[in-house]
Design a protein around this motif. Sequence first.
Motif, PDB file in Angstrom:
ATOM      1  N   ARG A  22      25.958 -19.723  10.748  1.00  0.00           N
ATOM      2  CA  ARG A  22      27.112 -19.562   9.852  1.00  0.00           C
ATOM      3  C   ARG A  22      28.336 -20.278  10.415  1.00  0.00           C
ATOM      4  NH1 ARG A  22      26.403 -14.771   9.070  1.00  0.00           N
ATOM      5  NH2 ARG A  22      27.674 -13.844  10.705  1.00  0.00           N
ATOM      6  N   ALA A  23      28.598 -20.120  11.711  1.00  0.00           N
ATOM      7  CA  ALA A  23      29.751 -20.775  12.321  1.00  0.00           C
ATOM      8  C   ALA A  23      29.618 -22.297  12.256  1.00  0.00           C
ATOM      9  CB  ALA A  23      29.910 -20.319  13.775  1.00  0.00           C
ATOM     10  N   THR A  24      28.406 -22.790  12.500  1.00  0.00           N
ATOM     11  CA  THR A  24      28.170 -24.235  12.490  1.00  0.00           C
ATOM     12  C   THR A  24      28.345 -24.819  11.093  1.00  0.00           C
ATOM     13  OG1 THR A  24      26.610 -24.056  14.340  1.00  0.00           O
ATOM     14  CG2 THR A  24      26.473 -26.041  12.976  1.00  0.00           C
ATOM     15  N   THR A  25      27.741 -24.199  10.089  1.00  0.00           N
ATOM     16  CA  THR A  25      27.838 -24.731   8.731  1.00  0.00           C
ATOM     17  C   THR A  25      29.265 -24.607   8.188  1.00  0.00           C
ATOM     18  OG1 THR A  25      27.031 -22.609   7.875  1.00  0.00           O
ATOM     19  CG2 THR A  25      25.411 -24.372   8.163  1.00  0.00           C
ATOM     20  N   ASP A  26      29.978 -23.554   8.578  1.00  0.00           N
ATOM     21  CA  ASP A  26      31.379 -23.425   8.152  1.00  0.00           C
ATOM     22  C   ASP A  26      32.223 -24.550   8.734  1.00  0.00           C
ATOM     23  OD1 ASP A  26      30.798 -21.177   6.711  1.00  0.00           O
ATOM     24  OD2 ASP A  26      31.631 -19.748   8.160  1.00  0.00           O
ATOM     25  N   ASP A  27      32.004 -24.860  10.017  1.00  0.00           N
ATOM     26  CA  ASP A  27      32.743 -25.954  10.662  1.00  0.00           C
ATOM     27  C   ASP A  27      32.428 -27.293   9.998  1.00  0.00           C
ATOM     28  OD1 ASP A  27      34.058 -24.364  12.461  1.00  0.00           O
ATOM     29  OD2 ASP A  27      32.610 -24.656  14.076  1.00  0.00           O
ATOM     30  N   LEU A  28      31.147 -27.517   9.722  1.00  0.00           N
ATOM     31  CA  LEU A  28      30.745 -28.781   9.110  1.00  0.00           C
ATOM     32  C   LEU A  28      31.297 -28.905   7.691  1.00  0.00           C
ATOM     33  CD1 LEU A  28      27.027 -28.969  10.304  1.00  0.00           C
ATOM     34  CD2 LEU A  28      28.947 -30.320  11.140  1.00  0.00           C
ATOM     35  N   ALA A  29      31.300 -27.797   6.938  1.00  0.00           N
ATOM     36  CA  ALA A  29      31.838 -27.824   5.579  1.00  0.00           C
ATOM     37  C   ALA A  29      33.319 -28.152   5.595  1.00  0.00           C
ATOM     38  CB  ALA A  29      31.593 -26.474   4.899  1.00  0.00           C
ATOM     39  N   ALA A  30      34.066 -27.562   6.537  1.00  0.00           N
ATOM     40  CA  ALA A  30      35.496 -27.852   6.642  1.00  0.00           C
ATOM     41  C   ALA A  30      35.732 -29.299   7.039  1.00  0.00           C
ATOM     42  CB  ALA A  30      36.131 -26.908   7.672  1.00  0.00           C
ATOM     43  N   PHE A  31      34.913 -29.811   7.954  1.00  0.00           N
ATOM     44  CA  PHE A  31      35.046 -31.189   8.401  1.00  0.00           C
ATOM     45  C   PHE A  31      34.798 -32.162   7.248  1.00  0.00           C
ATOM     46  CE2 PHE A  31      32.918 -35.024  10.115  1.00  0.00           C
ATOM     47  CZ  PHE A  31      33.957 -35.518  10.881  1.00  0.00           C
ATOM     48  N   MET A  32      33.758 -31.917   6.461  1.00  0.00           N
ATOM     49  CA  MET A  32      33.436 -32.804   5.344  1.00  0.00           C
ATOM     50  C   MET A  32      34.490 -32.719   4.239  1.00  0.00           C
ATOM     51  SD  MET A  32      29.268 -32.700   5.037  1.00  0.00           S
ATOM     52  CE  MET A  32      29.157 -30.928   4.886  1.00  0.00           C
ATOM     53  N   ALA A  33      35.058 -31.521   4.041  1.00  0.00           N
ATOM     54  CA  ALA A  33      36.088 -31.361   3.017  1.00  0.00           C
ATOM     55  C   ALA A  33      37.351 -32.126   3.394  1.00  0.00           C
ATOM     56  CB  ALA A  33      36.409 -29.875   2.824  1.00  0.00           C
ATOM     57  N   GLU A  34      37.682 -32.129   4.694  1.00  0.00           N
ATOM     58  CA  GLU A  34      38.877 -32.830   5.143  1.00  0.00           C
ATOM     59  C   GLU A  34      38.699 -34.348   5.094  1.00  0.00           C
ATOM     60  OE1 GLU A  34      39.793 -31.431   9.022  1.00  0.00           O
ATOM     61  OE2 GLU A  34      40.242 -29.388   8.381  1.00  0.00           O
ATOM     62  N   GLY A  35      37.542 -34.798   5.532  1.00  0.00           N
ATOM     63  CA  GLY A  35      37.344 -36.244   5.636  1.00  0.00           C
ATOM     64  C   GLY A  35      36.723 -36.900   4.417  1.00  0.00           C
ATOM     65  N   GLY A  36      36.121 -36.105   3.534  1.00  0.00           N
ATOM     66  CA  GLY A  36      35.465 -36.672   2.363  1.00  0.00           C
ATOM     67  C   GLY A  36      34.315 -37.594   2.709  1.00  0.00           C
ATOM     68  N   THR A  37      33.658 -37.327   3.851  1.00  0.00           N
ATOM     69  CA  THR A  37      32.585 -38.209   4.306  1.00  0.00           C
ATOM     70  C   THR A  37      31.238 -37.766   3.754  1.00  0.00           C
ATOM     71  OG1 THR A  37      32.315 -36.869   6.296  1.00  0.00           O
ATOM     72  CG2 THR A  37      33.787 -38.761   6.446  1.00  0.00           C
ATOM     73  N   ASP A  38      30.311 -38.722   3.724  1.00  0.00           N
ATOM     74  CA  ASP A  38      28.947 -38.419   3.339  1.00  0.00           C
ATOM     75  C   ASP A  38      28.234 -37.833   4.557  1.00  0.00           C
ATOM     76  OD1 ASP A  38      25.905 -39.763   3.386  1.00  0.00           O
ATOM     77  OD2 ASP A  38      26.500 -38.833   1.489  1.00  0.00           O
ATOM     78  N   PRO A  39      27.687 -36.617   4.464  1.00  0.00           N
ATOM     79  CA  PRO A  39      27.121 -35.971   5.650  1.00  0.00           C
ATOM     80  C   PRO A  39      25.970 -36.746   6.279  1.00  0.00           C
ATOM     81  CG  PRO A  39      26.553 -34.758   3.646  1.00  0.00           C
ATOM     82  CD  PRO A  39      27.599 -35.756   3.269  1.00  0.00           C
ATOM     83  N   GLU A  40      25.134 -37.356   5.472  1.00  0.00           N
ATOM     84  CA  GLU A  40      24.000 -38.088   6.049  1.00  0.00           C
ATOM     85  C   GLU A  40      24.477 -39.333   6.784  1.00  0.00           C
ATOM     86  OE1 GLU A  40      19.460 -39.438   4.935  1.00  0.00           O
ATOM     87  OE2 GLU A  40      20.689 -38.280   3.538  1.00  0.00           O
TER      88      GLU A  40
END
Length: 247
Positions: A22-40
Amino acid sequence: MSYLDELEKLLRERGVAPEWIRATTDDLAAFMAEGGTDPEEEFGPVAEFADDLTGEGCGTGSATGPGTETLVWGADAFESPARMNEMGAQGWEVDRVDPRGRFVSHRGEHPQTWEYRQESALGSRERARTADRLASEGWEPCGHYFVFAYFKRARAALVGPRAELTERPEPARKRFFWSLPGLAVTAIALVVGVTGLFGLAQTLRAGDTADRVATLSGALAGAATGVAAMTLVFWLLFKLFAKVRNR
């Protein structure tokens, strides 16, 4: 299924603790929301990323096996190298650097000591060149944040069985470590920011509507110009610093 949903599923299958997932996916979701990057594009194929997070397939042990401890901590850029090596001497292996700049680490059932280094690397190409340069010495990437890249090396590669720990030292209770230069830089930035905002507020309060509009427009234009100039100066100074430090 989204990238994060698939990642969560793979981590569950690998036996990762639900709290850590949960902590990892929350961090990754926040990171992607801020940067607008494609996760893959940012993290690579989801199955490989799951392997990286759990330590599978990299020859350094699993981050989720029996007796494994996990630790998330941080330090400013001036303090990071010393603290990383202090943690490494206690058997903590850094798996990655999260979007907040914290070091996500684990210590296995039979811990060994680790070495770390922080390198200046502006962008993915510079990180890749730095990784290639250090690979011959046994260093492997373990994360990056802002303009810094981090590398780890198992002490066992240098001293053999002597790298294994017979005791498991307790880590410090603190989870973020400041240095005096880091505190000074932060304090100066806060003073400059607060002083600038206070001066702008006083100017706006003293003028009429037309003056306020003109003042605010000038302030915004000046701020934009200042930020651009500071960014350019910082980039040039950083490139010079990185060239001298990394040669």
